[in-house]
Motif scaffolding. Sequence first.
Motif, PDB file in Angstrom:
ATOM      1  N   ALA A 113     -72.477  17.900  33.410  1.00 32.43           N
ATOM      2  CA  ALA A 113     -73.025  16.511  33.837  1.00 32.43           C
ATOM      3  C   ALA A 113     -71.798  14.925  33.547  1.00 32.43           C
ATOM      4  O   ALA A 113     -70.713  15.763  33.727  1.00 32.43           O
ATOM      5  CB  ALA A 113     -73.607  16.726  31.931  1.00 32.43           C
ATOM      6  N   GLY A 153     -72.074  10.776  32.450  1.00 32.45           N
ATOM      7  CA  GLY A 153     -73.146   9.958  31.891  1.00 32.45           C
ATOM      8  C   GLY A 153     -72.375   8.640  31.583  1.00 32.45           C
ATOM      9  O   GLY A 153     -71.464   8.475  32.184  1.00 32.45           O
ATOM     10  N   ARG A 167     -71.620   5.207  29.230  1.00 29.75           N
ATOM     11  CA  ARG A 167     -72.899   4.516  28.256  1.00 29.75           C
ATOM     12  C   ARG A 167     -72.780   3.025  27.795  1.00 29.75           C
ATOM     13  O   ARG A 167     -70.928   2.713  28.774  1.00 29.75           O
ATOM     14  CB  ARG A 167     -72.553   4.870  27.258  1.00 29.75           C
ATOM     15  CG  ARG A 167     -72.764   6.247  27.117  1.00 29.75           C
ATOM     16  CD  ARG A 167     -72.057   7.039  25.691  1.00 29.75           C
ATOM     17  NE  ARG A 167     -72.472   8.728  26.262  1.00 29.75           N
ATOM     18  CZ  ARG A 167     -71.926   9.583  25.197  1.00 29.75           C
ATOM     19  NH1 ARG A 167     -71.116   9.337  24.209  1.00 29.75           N
ATOM     20  NH2 ARG A 167     -73.125  10.548  24.816  1.00 29.75           N
ATOM     21  N   TYR A 193     -68.094  13.081  32.333  1.00 30.24           N
ATOM     22  CA  TYR A 193     -68.448  13.298  32.847  1.00 30.24           C
ATOM     23  C   TYR A 193     -67.710  15.052  31.774  1.00 30.24           C
ATOM     24  O   TYR A 193     -66.643  15.015  31.284  1.00 30.24           O
ATOM     25  CB  TYR A 193     -67.201  13.929  34.432  1.00 30.24           C
ATOM     26  CG  TYR A 193     -67.598  15.455  34.818  1.00 30.24           C
ATOM     27  CD1 TYR A 193     -69.134  15.420  35.702  1.00 30.24           C
ATOM     28  CD2 TYR A 193     -67.017  16.528  35.037  1.00 30.24           C
ATOM     29  CE1 TYR A 193     -69.450  16.943  36.243  1.00 30.24           C
ATOM     30  CE2 TYR A 193     -67.153  17.198  35.885  1.00 30.24           C
ATOM     31  CZ  TYR A 193     -68.185  17.064  36.887  1.00 30.24           C
ATOM     32  OH  TYR A 193     -69.048  18.618  37.347  1.00 30.24           O
ATOM     33  N   ASP A 194     -68.349  16.012  32.051  1.00 34.63           N
ATOM     34  CA  ASP A 194     -69.044  17.035  31.632  1.00 34.63           C
ATOM     35  C   ASP A 194     -68.674  18.358  31.868  1.00 34.63           C
ATOM     36  O   ASP A 194     -69.434  18.081  33.457  1.00 34.63           O
ATOM     37  CB  ASP A 194     -70.115  17.596  30.194  1.00 34.63           C
ATOM     38  CG  ASP A 194     -70.439  16.523  29.385  1.00 34.63           C
ATOM     39  OD1 ASP A 194     -68.847  15.357  29.224  1.00 34.63           O
ATOM     40  OD2 ASP A 194     -71.373  16.485  28.636  1.00 34.63           O
ATOM     41  N   ARG A 209     -64.088  17.025  28.564  1.00 38.39           N
ATOM     42  CA  ARG A 209     -65.058  16.223  29.315  1.00 38.39           C
ATOM     43  C   ARG A 209     -63.715  14.820  29.316  1.00 38.39           C
ATOM     44  O   ARG A 209     -62.483  14.673  28.504  1.00 38.39           O
ATOM     45  CB  ARG A 209     -66.033  15.676  27.961  1.00 38.39           C
ATOM     46  CG  ARG A 209     -66.142  13.888  28.293  1.00 38.39           C
ATOM     47  CD  ARG A 209     -67.209  13.333  27.026  1.00 38.39           C
ATOM     48  NE  ARG A 209     -68.713  13.627  27.125  1.00 38.39           N
ATOM     49  CZ  ARG A 209     -69.660  13.626  26.287  1.00 38.39           C
ATOM     50  NH1 ARG A 209     -69.189  13.143  25.371  1.00 38.39           N
ATOM     51  NH2 ARG A 209     -70.912  14.414  26.710  1.00 38.39           N
ATOM     52  N   SER A 217     -85.380   9.071  23.091  1.00 35.00           N
ATOM     53  CA  SER A 217     -84.461   9.612  24.050  1.00 35.00           C
ATOM     54  C   SER A 217     -85.561  10.685  25.059  1.00 35.00           C
ATOM     55  O   SER A 217     -85.789  11.084  24.001  1.00 35.00           O
ATOM     56  CB  SER A 217     -83.838  10.900  23.569  1.00 35.00           C
ATOM     57  OG  SER A 217     -82.612  11.562  24.693  1.00 35.00           O
ATOM     58  N   PHE A 232     -77.444   4.488  26.848  1.00 36.85           N
ATOM     59  CA  PHE A 232     -76.652   6.099  27.129  1.00 36.85           C
ATOM     60  C   PHE A 232     -77.256   6.630  28.423  1.00 36.85           C
ATOM     61  O   PHE A 232     -79.083   6.280  28.428  1.00 36.85           O
ATOM     62  CB  PHE A 232     -76.664   7.128  26.570  1.00 36.85           C
ATOM     63  CG  PHE A 232     -76.111   6.400  25.087  1.00 36.85           C
ATOM     64  CD1 PHE A 232     -75.356   4.867  24.949  1.00 36.85           C
ATOM     65  CD2 PHE A 232     -75.444   8.042  23.810  1.00 36.85           C
ATOM     66  CE1 PHE A 232     -74.143   5.341  23.925  1.00 36.85           C
ATOM     67  CE2 PHE A 232     -74.910   7.631  23.270  1.00 36.85           C
ATOM     68  CZ  PHE A 232     -74.382   5.777  22.633  1.00 36.85           C
ATOM     69  N   THR A 241     -77.868  10.104  31.013  1.00 42.44           N
ATOM     70  CA  THR A 241     -77.057  11.477  31.409  1.00 42.44           C
ATOM     71  C   THR A 241     -77.742  11.898  32.897  1.00 42.44           C
ATOM     72  O   THR A 241     -78.661  12.342  31.959  1.00 42.44           O
ATOM     73  CB  THR A 241     -76.638  12.009  30.061  1.00 42.44           C
ATOM     74  OG1 THR A 241     -76.086  11.132  28.954  1.00 42.44           O
ATOM     75  CG2 THR A 241     -76.382  13.377  30.199  1.00 42.44           C
ATOM     76  N   GLN A 242     -76.790  12.670  33.515  1.00 47.23           N
ATOM     77  CA  GLN A 242     -77.712  13.151  34.254  1.00 47.23           C
ATOM     78  C   GLN A 242     -76.675  14.098  34.552  1.00 47.23           C
ATOM     79  O   GLN A 242     -75.341  15.017  34.654  1.00 47.23           O
ATOM     80  CB  GLN A 242     -76.771  12.370  35.896  1.00 47.23           C
ATOM     81  CG  GLN A 242     -77.427  13.220  36.697  1.00 47.23           C
ATOM     82  CD  GLN A 242     -78.431  13.274  37.118  1.00 47.23           C
ATOM     83  OE1 GLN A 242     -79.222  12.451  37.572  1.00 47.23           O
ATOM     84  NE2 GLN A 242     -78.696  14.090  36.705  1.00 47.23           N
ATOM     85  N   ASP A 243     -78.266  15.660  34.410  1.00 48.41           N
ATOM     86  CA  ASP A 243     -76.945  16.550  34.795  1.00 48.41           C
ATOM     87  C   ASP A 243     -77.106  17.504  36.288  1.00 48.41           C
ATOM     88  O   ASP A 243     -77.672  16.856  37.224  1.00 48.41           O
ATOM     89  CB  ASP A 243     -78.438  17.799  33.935  1.00 48.41           C
ATOM     90  CG  ASP A 243     -77.978  17.955  32.786  1.00 48.41           C
ATOM     91  OD1 ASP A 243     -76.924  17.527  32.123  1.00 48.41           O
ATOM     92  OD2 ASP A 243     -79.480  17.266  31.388  1.00 48.41           O
TER      93      ASP A 243
END
Length: 237
Positions: free
Chosen positions: A39, A41, A43, A59-60, A70, A203, A232, A234-236
Amino acid sequence: MLIRLLFCVAIACSASFSLAQAQLTSGISGPVVHEGKRAAGYRAAYDPDANGLAQRVHYDHALNGKFLLRGVAQARKTSRSDLDFDFFQAELRWQLTPDSADWQQGLRFDVRIRDDDRPGLVAAHWMHQVQLTDSVRARFAAIVSGDVGNDARDGVFLQTRGDLGWRLSGGVDLGAELYNSYGPADDILPLERQSHLAGPFVSLPLTDSLNLRTSALLGLTEASPDVTFRLFLTQDF
């Protein structure tokens, strides 16, 4: 194409918005690690009273079902630039409990590097997540941190964080969150000099893989900023 467009628009808009507690871009990490997690992100946190803005990308990458890495890069608004480098941070999350546990626990270790001869940081988070009902979940973290390098402050510093979220239909989450900073462990600050922030969040999924979270944090003590607005994405993958 839509996902990329939304992500780029968010970054461009935020650029028109000195990292301090007032511009808090970090969240309340959960201990659960999903194998195969990938993922990215973005923020942003904005303090209207100080006209202060912090922005970050991260980035995760899950190594397996227990460990997740991360990488975080953050910029802040300064007198020199609206987008001045603030820090780079590496994080390692470790899930301690089995996936089936209703009370999940984990550890997170952070290492932060800054420029301009500012001190770096090392931190450890003890994270908890409890499924109270099918739709209500609570998170709590206790954090210890210390400065390293040039101009490092002496001592170990204490924080706690927590949130309570309610899952609605369609993947929407509503809830409230709390951030507490107490000062050094061997000399806890008086209450009026501590930072305590609390407020609501919402969310919601924008697509199957893109999630938006917005929140407002209100200061509860004299030393806390009056209000901070946060966004925030977040893109998976």
